[in-house]
Motif scaffolding. Structure first.
Motif, PDB file in Angstrom:
ATOM      1  N   SER A   1      48.821 -70.995  66.079  1.00 39.32           N
ATOM      2  CA  SER A   1      49.774 -69.886  66.308  1.00 39.32           C
ATOM      3  C   SER A   1      49.083 -68.573  66.645  1.00 39.32           C
ATOM      4  CB  SER A   1      50.673 -69.702  65.083  1.00 39.32           C
ATOM      5  OG  SER A   1      49.889 -69.427  63.944  1.00 39.32           O
ATOM      6  N   SER A   2      47.767 -68.479  66.430  1.00 44.12           N
ATOM      7  CA  SER A   2      47.076 -67.248  66.850  1.00 44.12           C
ATOM      8  C   SER A   2      45.571 -67.471  66.969  1.00 44.12           C
ATOM      9  CB  SER A   2      47.368 -66.093  65.873  1.00 44.12           C
ATOM     10  OG  SER A   2      46.612 -66.228  64.707  1.00 44.12           O
TER      11      SER A   2
ATOM     12  N   ILE B   1      41.697 -68.066  67.563  1.00 36.53           N
ATOM     13  CA  ILE B   1      40.833 -69.083  68.179  1.00 36.53           C
ATOM     14  C   ILE B   1      41.619 -70.376  68.461  1.00 36.53           C
ATOM     15  CG2 ILE B   1      38.732 -70.465  67.833  1.00 36.53           C
ATOM     16  CD1 ILE B   1      37.779 -68.176  65.877  1.00 36.53           C
TER      17      ILE B   1
ATOM     18  N   ARG C   1      52.227 -72.434  60.398  1.00 37.36           N
ATOM     19  CA  ARG C   1      53.483 -72.157  59.677  1.00 37.36           C
ATOM     20  C   ARG C   1      54.469 -71.381  60.545  1.00 37.36           C
ATOM     21  NH1 ARG C   1      50.502 -69.128  54.967  1.00 37.36           N
ATOM     22  NH2 ARG C   1      49.565 -68.391  56.907  1.00 37.36           N
ATOM     23  N   ARG C   2      53.975 -70.516  61.450  1.00 40.49           N
ATOM     24  CA  ARG C   2      54.889 -69.659  62.226  1.00 40.49           C
ATOM     25  C   ARG C   2      55.401 -70.371  63.479  1.00 40.49           C
ATOM     26  NH1 ARG C   2      51.034 -64.551  62.587  1.00 40.49           N
ATOM     27  NH2 ARG C   2      49.542 -66.276  62.650  1.00 40.49           N
TER      28      ARG C   2
ATOM     29  N   ASP D   1      52.500 -76.257  56.200  1.00 45.98           N
ATOM     30  CA  ASP D   1      51.681 -75.390  55.346  1.00 45.98           C
ATOM     31  C   ASP D   1      50.502 -76.221  54.831  1.00 45.98           C
ATOM     32  OD1 ASP D   1      50.480 -73.788  53.507  1.00 45.98           O
ATOM     33  OD2 ASP D   1      52.319 -73.226  52.457  1.00 45.98           O
ATOM     34  N   LEU D   2      49.350 -75.975  55.425  1.00 47.30           N
ATOM     35  CA  LEU D   2      48.172 -76.795  55.116  1.00 47.30           C
ATOM     36  C   LEU D   2      47.587 -76.514  53.736  1.00 47.30           C
ATOM     37  CD1 LEU D   2      46.569 -76.523  58.653  1.00 47.30           C
ATOM     38  CD2 LEU D   2      47.449 -78.623  57.635  1.00 47.30           C
TER      39      LEU D   2
ATOM     40  N   ASN E   1      41.098 -75.871  62.560  1.00 48.76           N
ATOM     41  CA  ASN E   1      40.802 -74.456  62.792  1.00 48.76           C
ATOM     42  C   ASN E   1      41.475 -73.519  61.779  1.00 48.76           C
ATOM     43  OD1 ASN E   1      40.438 -71.882  64.536  1.00 48.76           O
ATOM     44  ND2 ASN E   1      42.660 -72.155  64.438  1.00 48.76           N
TER      45      ASN E   1
ATOM     46  N   TYR F   1      35.414 -66.886  50.375  1.00 48.96           N
ATOM     47  CA  TYR F   1      35.455 -67.207  51.810  1.00 48.96           C
ATOM     48  C   TYR F   1      34.111 -67.803  52.259  1.00 48.96           C
ATOM     49  CZ  TYR F   1      35.862 -66.873  56.847  1.00 48.96           C
ATOM     50  OH  TYR F   1      35.877 -67.194  58.187  1.00 48.96           O
TER      51      TYR F   1
ATOM     52  N   VAL G   1      35.090 -62.434  65.441  1.00 48.70           N
ATOM     53  CA  VAL G   1      35.865 -62.726  66.645  1.00 48.70           C
ATOM     54  C   VAL G   1      37.120 -61.859  66.568  1.00 48.70           C
ATOM     55  CG1 VAL G   1      36.946 -64.539  68.040  1.00 48.70           C
ATOM     56  CG2 VAL G   1      35.085 -65.146  66.477  1.00 48.70           C
TER      57      VAL G   1
ATOM     58  N   THR H   1      40.485 -61.416  66.434  1.00 48.61           N
ATOM     59  CA  THR H   1      41.736 -62.167  66.218  1.00 48.61           C
ATOM     60  C   THR H   1      42.542 -61.433  65.142  1.00 48.61           C
ATOM     61  OG1 THR H   1      40.830 -63.458  64.384  1.00 48.61           O
ATOM     62  CG2 THR H   1      40.470 -64.364  66.580  1.00 48.61           C
TER      63      THR H   1
HETATM   64  N1  LIG Z   1      37.996 -64.042  63.454  1.00 52.80           N
HETATM   65  C1  LIG Z   1      36.775 -64.136  62.959  1.00 52.80           C
HETATM   66  O1  LIG Z   1      36.022 -63.147  62.904  1.00 52.80           O
HETATM   67  C2  LIG Z   1      36.267 -65.469  62.486  1.00 52.80           C
HETATM   68  C3  LIG Z   1      34.869 -65.632  62.364  1.00 52.80           C
HETATM   69  C4  LIG Z   1      34.387 -66.855  61.924  1.00 52.80           C
HETATM   70  C5  LIG Z   1      35.268 -67.896  61.644  1.00 52.80           C
HETATM   71  N2  LIG Z   1      36.607 -67.703  61.765  1.00 52.80           N
HETATM   72  C6  LIG Z   1      37.508 -68.831  61.424  1.00 52.80           C
HETATM   73  O2  LIG Z   1      38.283 -69.142  62.564  1.00 52.80           O
HETATM   74  C7  LIG Z   1      39.471 -69.812  62.136  1.00 52.80           C
HETATM   75  C8  LIG Z   1      40.659 -69.239  62.895  1.00 52.80           C
HETATM   76  O3  LIG Z   1      40.828 -67.890  62.509  1.00 52.80           O
HETATM   77  P1  LIG Z   1      41.197 -66.727  63.535  1.00 52.80           P
HETATM   78  O4  LIG Z   1      40.041 -65.786  63.570  1.00 52.80           O
HETATM   79  O5  LIG Z   1      41.698 -67.281  64.792  1.00 52.80           O
HETATM   80  O6  LIG Z   1      42.339 -65.979  62.683  1.00 52.80           O
HETATM   81  P2  LIG Z   1      43.903 -65.856  62.892  1.00 52.80           P
HETATM   82  O7  LIG Z   1      44.210 -65.244  64.205  1.00 52.80           O
HETATM   83  O8  LIG Z   1      44.384 -65.160  61.655  1.00 52.80           O
HETATM   84  O9  LIG Z   1      44.420 -67.370  62.890  1.00 52.80           O
HETATM   85  C9  LIG Z   1      44.476 -68.145  61.717  1.00 52.80           C
HETATM   86  C10 LIG Z   1      45.343 -69.369  61.955  1.00 52.80           C
HETATM   87  O10 LIG Z   1      45.358 -70.167  60.749  1.00 52.80           O
HETATM   88  C11 LIG Z   1      46.692 -70.526  60.462  1.00 52.80           C
HETATM   89  N3  LIG Z   1      46.900 -70.719  59.030  1.00 52.80           N
HETATM   90  C12 LIG Z   1      46.529 -69.911  58.018  1.00 52.80           C
HETATM   91  N4  LIG Z   1      46.988 -70.384  56.836  1.00 52.80           N
HETATM   92  C13 LIG Z   1      47.653 -71.532  57.128  1.00 52.80           C
HETATM   93  C14 LIG Z   1      48.386 -72.485  56.330  1.00 52.80           C
HETATM   94  N5  LIG Z   1      48.529 -72.343  55.007  1.00 52.80           N
HETATM   95  N6  LIG Z   1      48.940 -73.552  56.950  1.00 52.80           N
HETATM   96  C15 LIG Z   1      48.851 -73.692  58.296  1.00 52.80           C
HETATM   97  N7  LIG Z   1      48.181 -72.833  59.089  1.00 52.80           N
HETATM   98  C16 LIG Z   1      47.606 -71.764  58.511  1.00 52.80           C
HETATM   99  C17 LIG Z   1      47.521 -69.356  60.986  1.00 52.80           C
HETATM  100  O11 LIG Z   1      48.849 -69.788  61.283  1.00 52.80           O
HETATM  101  P3  LIG Z   1      50.183 -69.372  60.493  1.00 52.80           P
HETATM  102  O12 LIG Z   1      49.932 -68.037  59.846  1.00 52.80           O
HETATM  103  O13 LIG Z   1      51.225 -69.341  61.569  1.00 52.80           O
HETATM  104  O14 LIG Z   1      50.383 -70.488  59.521  1.00 52.80           O
HETATM  105  C18 LIG Z   1      46.775 -69.004  62.271  1.00 52.80           C
HETATM  106  O15 LIG Z   1      47.235 -69.796  63.321  1.00 52.80           O
HETATM  107  C19 LIG Z   1      39.548 -69.651  60.628  1.00 52.80           C
HETATM  108  O16 LIG Z   1      39.154 -70.851  60.012  1.00 52.80           O
HETATM  109  C20 LIG Z   1      38.531 -68.543  60.340  1.00 52.80           C
HETATM  110  O17 LIG Z   1      37.981 -68.639  59.060  1.00 52.80           O
HETATM  111  C21 LIG Z   1      37.132 -66.527  62.190  1.00 52.80           C
END
Ligand SMILES: NC(=O)c1ccc[n+]([C@@H]2O[C@H](COP(=O)([O-])OP(=O)(O)OC[C@H]3O[C@@H](n4cnc5c(N)ncnc54)[C@H](OP(=O)(O)O)[C@@H]3O)[C@@H](O)[C@H]2O)c1
Length: 252
Positions: free
Chosen positions: A10-11, A13, A33-34, A55-56, A80, A146, A181, A183
């Motif tokens: 949903s958002s 990566i 979830r969204r 909801d994972l 992811n 984390y 990243v 996001t």
């Molecule tokens: N952004 C960074 O700087 C960064 C750096 C290193 C690693 N990462 C990793 O990259 C991955 C993706 O994060 P992002 O940066 O793309 O952040 P993001 O834009 O906040 O995306 C997070 C995604 O995870 C989903 N999610 C969270 N809780 C969930 C749940 N209980 N059930 C189902 N889906 C769930 C969210 O969907 P809903 O809210 O719609 O459920 C959303 O689609 C994560 O594992 C994060 O740890 C991010």
């Protein structure tokens, strides 16, 4: 037709990975979830897609997700979904942390276990676990849970990768370990990175290229982050933890 399942589509990566995979010709199963966000994404995809609202953080929903798709001959699983939380361990909320452990570790563990068995049987398939460069460090003061969840994902993925290669399997498993990243991660974790995050589209493209073409076990986008990870191996643990603490402190 080849099918890929992306959690957290949903958002960020996951959203970008879904778009690239669709462009590559994969049908998609979009999980988060969204639902409204997934419906918006679905409209942009070039191939057939299905939405599963899930909801994972709930073990049963992870298992139900697998049951719902196991007949679909999935060949790519992108684990992811995940989130972070910043703050001193004595002050952060226990329920939020347990929720994070469920999403960042338990869901990844369950889905990897269930899908990998099928992939090994057909000797084909790709699993990409989205960890973080945080998982390659010595620990993360002020983001303790984390960092620890991501270290789990890295270690777990490396070990399974080795087991698969010992078996002579064609199945791929790897971990994506990006630094910051751009996001929605920061808003969810309530942090502000000092370093500007890399572009999420670039990160997704780099990850998928290195998964499909180079079959890299640990994927670290950008030379700067590769250098930081490499340099961290030469710094003793105490000073390294101190450096990480200072970086985290400035994020708040
Ligand atoms: N952004 C960074 O700087 C960064 C750096 C290193 C690693 N990462 C990793 O990259 C991955 C993706 O994060 P992002 O940066 O793309 O952040 P993001 O834009 O906040 O995306 C997070 C995604 O995870 C989903 N999610 C969270 N809780 C969930 C749940 N209980 N059930 C189902 N889906 C769930 C969210 O969907 P809903 O809210 O719609 O459920 C959303 O689609 C994560 O594992 C994060 O740890 C991010």
């Amino acid at each position: 037709m080849k099918t890929a399942l992306v959690t957290g589509a949903s958002s960020g990566i996951g959203y970008e990975m879904a778009r690239i995979l669709s462009h590559l010709g994969y049908d998609l199963i979009l999980v988060a979830r969204r639902e409204d966000r997934l419906l918006e994404l679905q409209k942009l995809l070039e191939t057939h897609s299905e939405i599963i609202v899930c909801d994972l953080s709930k073990e049963e929903e992870c298992k139900e997700l697998y049951k719902a798709v196991k007949k679909k001959d999935i060949s790519v699983l992108i684990n992811n979904a995940g989130f972070g939380l910043c703050g001193s361990f004595t002050e952060t909320d226990l329920d939020k942390e347990l929720n994070m452990i469920n999403v960042n570790i338990k869901a990844v563990h369950i889905l990897t276990k269930l899908f990998l068995k099928d992939f090994v049987k057909k000797d084909d398939g790709y699993i990409l676990n989205v960890a973080s460069s945080a998982g390659l460090m010595a620990g993360g003061p002020l983001m303790a849970t984390y960092y620890a969840t991501k270290a789990y994902v890295v270690d777990f993925t490396r070990a399974i990768n080795t087991e698969l290669s010992d078996m002579g399997s064609n199945v791929y498993i790897g971990a994506l370990c990006p630094g910051p990243v751009d996001t929605e991660f920061n808003d969810v974790a309530d942090v502000k990175f000092e370093m500007k995050g890399i572009n999420k589209k670039y990160c997704a493209k780099y990850a998928l290229y290195n998964m499909f073409e180079n079959r890299k076990m640990i994927i670290v986008p950008t030379a700067g982050m590769k250098l930081s990870v490499c340099a961290s191996k030469f710094v003793p643990t105490r000073p390294l933890l101190e450096i990480t603490r200072r970086i985290q402190e400035r994020k708040k």
